[in-house]
Design a protein around this motif. Structure first.
Motif, PDB file in Angstrom:
ATOM      1  N   VAL A 126       1.355 -29.169  37.863  1.00 21.79           N
ATOM      2  CA  VAL A 126       1.285 -29.328  36.405  1.00 21.79           C
ATOM      3  C   VAL A 126       2.395 -28.531  35.729  1.00 21.79           C
ATOM      4  N   THR A 127       2.662 -27.302  36.233  1.00 19.23           N
ATOM      5  CA  THR A 127       3.741 -26.489  35.664  1.00 19.23           C
ATOM      6  C   THR A 127       5.080 -27.184  35.817  1.00 19.23           C
ATOM      7  N   PHE A 158       4.503 -18.092  34.272  1.00 24.14           N
ATOM      8  CA  PHE A 158       3.235 -18.790  34.070  1.00 24.14           C
ATOM      9  C   PHE A 158       2.582 -19.116  35.404  1.00 24.14           C
ATOM     10  N   LEU A 159       3.391 -19.540  36.392  1.00 27.92           N
ATOM     11  CA  LEU A 159       2.842 -19.893  37.698  1.00 27.92           C
ATOM     12  C   LEU A 159       2.238 -18.673  38.385  1.00 27.92           C
ATOM     13  N   LEU A 178      11.837 -35.080  36.524  1.00 29.53           N
ATOM     14  CA  LEU A 178      10.687 -35.113  37.431  1.00 29.53           C
ATOM     15  C   LEU A 178       9.592 -36.042  36.930  1.00 29.53           C
ATOM     16  N   ARG A 179       9.358 -36.082  35.602  1.00 33.00           N
ATOM     17  CA  ARG A 179       8.262 -36.895  35.072  1.00 33.00           C
ATOM     18  C   ARG A 179       8.451 -38.387  35.325  1.00 33.00           C
ATOM     19  N   THR A 180       9.664 -38.822  35.621  1.00 29.95           N
ATOM     20  CA  THR A 180       9.890 -40.253  35.846  1.00 29.95           C
ATOM     21  C   THR A 180       9.614 -40.670  37.283  1.00 29.95           C
ATOM     22  N   TRP A 181       9.283 -39.709  38.168  1.00 33.13           N
ATOM     23  CA  TRP A 181       8.949 -40.032  39.558  1.00 33.13           C
ATOM     24  C   TRP A 181       7.439 -40.161  39.699  1.00 33.13           C
ATOM     25  N   PRO A 182       6.953 -41.037  40.550  1.00 39.10           N
ATOM     26  CA  PRO A 182       5.497 -41.184  40.724  1.00 39.10           C
ATOM     27  C   PRO A 182       4.884 -40.120  41.627  1.00 39.10           C
ATOM     28  N   TRP A 183       5.657 -39.568  42.581  1.00 37.77           N
ATOM     29  CA  TRP A 183       5.045 -38.703  43.600  1.00 37.77           C
ATOM     30  C   TRP A 183       4.465 -37.400  43.052  1.00 37.77           C
ATOM     31  N   PRO A 184       5.012 -36.758  41.981  1.00 41.47           N
ATOM     32  CA  PRO A 184       4.337 -35.543  41.492  1.00 41.47           C
ATOM     33  C   PRO A 184       2.912 -35.815  41.005  1.00 41.47           C
TER      34      PRO A 184
END
Length: 638
Positions: A43-44, A7-8, A611-617
């Motif tokens: 986003v991916t 997809f990327l 990853l979704r639980t980190w703020p930096w992305p």
């Protein structure tokens, strides 16, 4: 991982094609394209949600404690100590050892151990699957459940733990004392006056006694005392009873186990029985003497599948009931208006100018209407303009295309009708036509019109009862015709209640949102007020009834409530939220059924934090979007 990379690559290729083939060439193209690809990559990655390592492999894993806050934790042990007190003590001990604490109640939330004194177990069920997922995404590697093991979702617990790579263990509490619960109170929701109402109670659980006692009360007064054998482990004890002589109206019936056990919240059940309810499926009212009501009422009772009532006007303010419909008393005009407002379908016969205003007001929100007008003024109730009655023998001419053409097309060799009201306008919807003496110009005998919010049938000919009066084919044609008309009127939506705003159920379980029906008020703004048994305001809200006429309000604590609805008219009533919960009637699971060893992980599980639980992305994606937007504007691109 391969789908995410594919997809990327595709998305990156599309971004490059847009910048180098569809945009004006600017010096900053490479930097802008890099920012766009960075956003797509971010986003991916968030969609893929990989686990990011948070600590070296040899470091001690993060420990979480999930404390069960369901109602069954308020049960007491054989020594009289509440399970909740023991559970809170153990949770605090583990928190002092470095574990983080989550509370699994109506929602999953992190709590401070010192605040547990203000928490009481009240959730209607023990749900741990979501809590395990929350702990794992917060970095947990080892989770301890402090629970009585009456868990609603054990499979979700173990599956989630293995998928996310966390270990789960159970801190086993003491078993509670013996407990019996009133699993069910079975009663019909409606009944006719004079009829015997049969009920049943089911008792479940364990007890050291040989028998148990259940007291049945009707409107607060003792009615029956039932003795039944105490159920064995996992079985049911059943007793039946009957209620006689209940007057018309709403009756609150309670059944209570007369026992002292470990958990009192499952010892009482409540039901509501409506005797001769005002809620009517089909209501027929005749304002003039005729043979038609006698035959039509029987047919509608047979073919609609709804409760059917009939009334004949016997005076200025006196309407007598027809047939054995369960209503033994006459009603005045105010009482009839109340019944008309609550009917799913109204059949109005002999409607003239004198009764028009009353019926227009009472049937303004009726979903289905069949009108037998006596004159042109009465035909206005069905939205039809008609002239004075034309006497004579009128024979069926033809059945034009209509929603009931499949039935009316076979109506042959029938007795003539006695009179017809000629149509003045041509609004369409003609379903039957007749001719005087079988010759001459045809006139409409039956008109069907769909007005969107309701369906109306205008019966412009008199004497259909002549068909039913004759046995054999004419009577069968009569039945088929009105079955088709009634089916067409009631075909839109279920026939469950007439117009009005009221709770969908008179008795609700704890923690259940209150569902409301607003039939006939779709798209209209209403004001809803709810007060508790002490007349203290509980809820005041203004809402618009949505299409489908169903809406909800938040759950309420156990108790009895009264409500008032203000719209174009007003209505009031009552409902109840019972305290019963079946938590303690569940089997306590073996700890092994909830245990997942720390090393037992799914093939995709890895140590770390999603990853979704980190703020930096999120900050990175937002920063790259802003940078691209600013760069495009400075470069002169849109």
């Amino acid at each position: 991982m391969l789908p995410a990379l594919f997809f990327l690559l595709v998305a990156g290729g599309v971004c490059g094609w847009v910048y180098y083939r569809r945009e004006f060439r600017v010096r900053a193209h490479p930097l802008l394209l890099a920012a766009r690809i960075g956003v797509v990559a971010g986003v991916t990655a968030l969609i893929w949600n990989p686990v990011v390592s948070t600590a070296p492999a040899d470091s001690s894993p993060a420990r979480f404690v999930i404390l069960d806050a369901s109602a069954s934790m308020s049960a007491v042990a054989p020594d009289g100590a509440p399970l909740w007190d023991s559970a809170v003590t153990r949770a605090r001990q583990r928190a002092e050892g470095g574990a983080r604490l989550l509370l699994a109640g109506a929602t999953v939330m992190a709590v401070d151990p010192d605040s547990l004194d203000t928490v009481s177990p009240s959730a209607v069920r023990s749900v741990f699957g979501e809590a395990v997922a929350v702990a794992a995404e917060a970095g947990a590697r080892e989770i301890t459940l402090i629970t009585d093991r009456r868990v609603s979702d054990p499979v979700a617990v173990t599956r989630t733990a293995r998928r996310l790579g966390v270990g789960v263990s159970v801190d086993r509490l003491h078993e509670p004392g013996a407990n019996l619960g009133l699993a069910r109170l079975v009663l019909p929701p409606t009944a006719e006056s004079g009829a015997q109402i049969r009920g049943r109670v089911d008792v479940q659980g364990t007890s050291g006694a040989d028998s148990v006692t259940v007291t049945v009360r009707v409107d607060g007064r003792a009615s029956h005392t039932l003795r039944l054998a105490a159920p064995e482990q996992g079985g049911l004890g059943t007793a039946e009873f009957s209620l006689d002589g209940l007057a018309a109206g709403s009756h609150r019936v309670t059944a209570r186990l007369e026992t002292q056990d470990a958990f009192p919240l499952d010892d009482e059940r409540t039901a509501v029985v409506e005797v001769d309810p005002e809620e009517t499926g089909v209501l027929l009212v005749s304002f003039g003497p005729d043979w038609e009501p006698r035959f039509l009422l029987t047919v509608l009772d047979q073919v609609t599948g709804l409760p059917v009532r009939g009334y004949l006007r016997a005076g200025t303010d006196n309407f007598q009931p027809m047939m054995a419909t369960g209503v033994a008393e006459a009603v005045d005009q105010a009482g009839l208006e109340r019944l008309l407002r609550r009917a799913e379908m109204v059949v109005a016969m002999g409607v003239d100018g004198a009764s028009l205003q009353f019926l227009e007001r009472a049937t303004a929100r009726t979903r289905g209407l069949i009108v037998f007008p006596a004159d042109g003024a009465g035909a206005a109730l069905a939205g039809v303009a008609a002239g004075a009655p034309l006497p004579g023998d009128w024979y069926l001419h033809e059945a034009p295309p209509s929603p009931i053409a499949g039935e009316t097309g076979r109506l042959l060799d029938l007795p003539p009708l006695s009179a017809v009201l000629p149509l003045v306008d041509d609004g369409g919807g003609e379903a039957l036509s007749v001719r005087l003496g079988g010759a001459g110009e045809p006139e409409a005998a039956l008109v069907l019109r769909d007005e969107g919010s309701r369906r109306v049938a205008a019966v412009l000919a008199r004497g259909f009862w002549r068909w039913a009066f004759r046995d054999g084919v004419p009577r069968e044609h009569y039945r088929r015709l009105w079955a088709a008309v009634g089916g067409w009127i009631l075909s839109e939506g279920p026939g469950a209640g007439g117009p009005g705003v009221r709770p969908a159920e008179p008795v609700l379980g704890p923690g259940t949102p209150v569902r409301w029906r607003g039939r006939g008020y779709e798209g209209e703004e209403i004001s809803l007020s709810i007060t508790d048994s002490a007349s203290a305001p509980t809820l005041d809200t203004v809402t618009v009834v949505p299409p489908g006429a169903l809406f909800t309000t938040p759950p309420l604590p156990p108790g009895r409530y009264e409500y008032t609805v203000a719209a174009s008219d007003t209505a009031a009533g009552a409902f109840e939220v019972e305290s019963f919960t079946e938590e303690m009637l569940r089997r306590a699971l073996d700890p092994a059924e909830l245990t997942v060893p720390a090393g037992e992980r799914g093939p995709s599980a890895r140590s770390g934090r999603p990853l979704r639980t980190w703020p930096w992305p999120y900050l990175l994606v937002i920063g790259l979007l802003c940078a691209e937007w600013i760069g495009r504007r400075r470069a002169g691109l849109r």
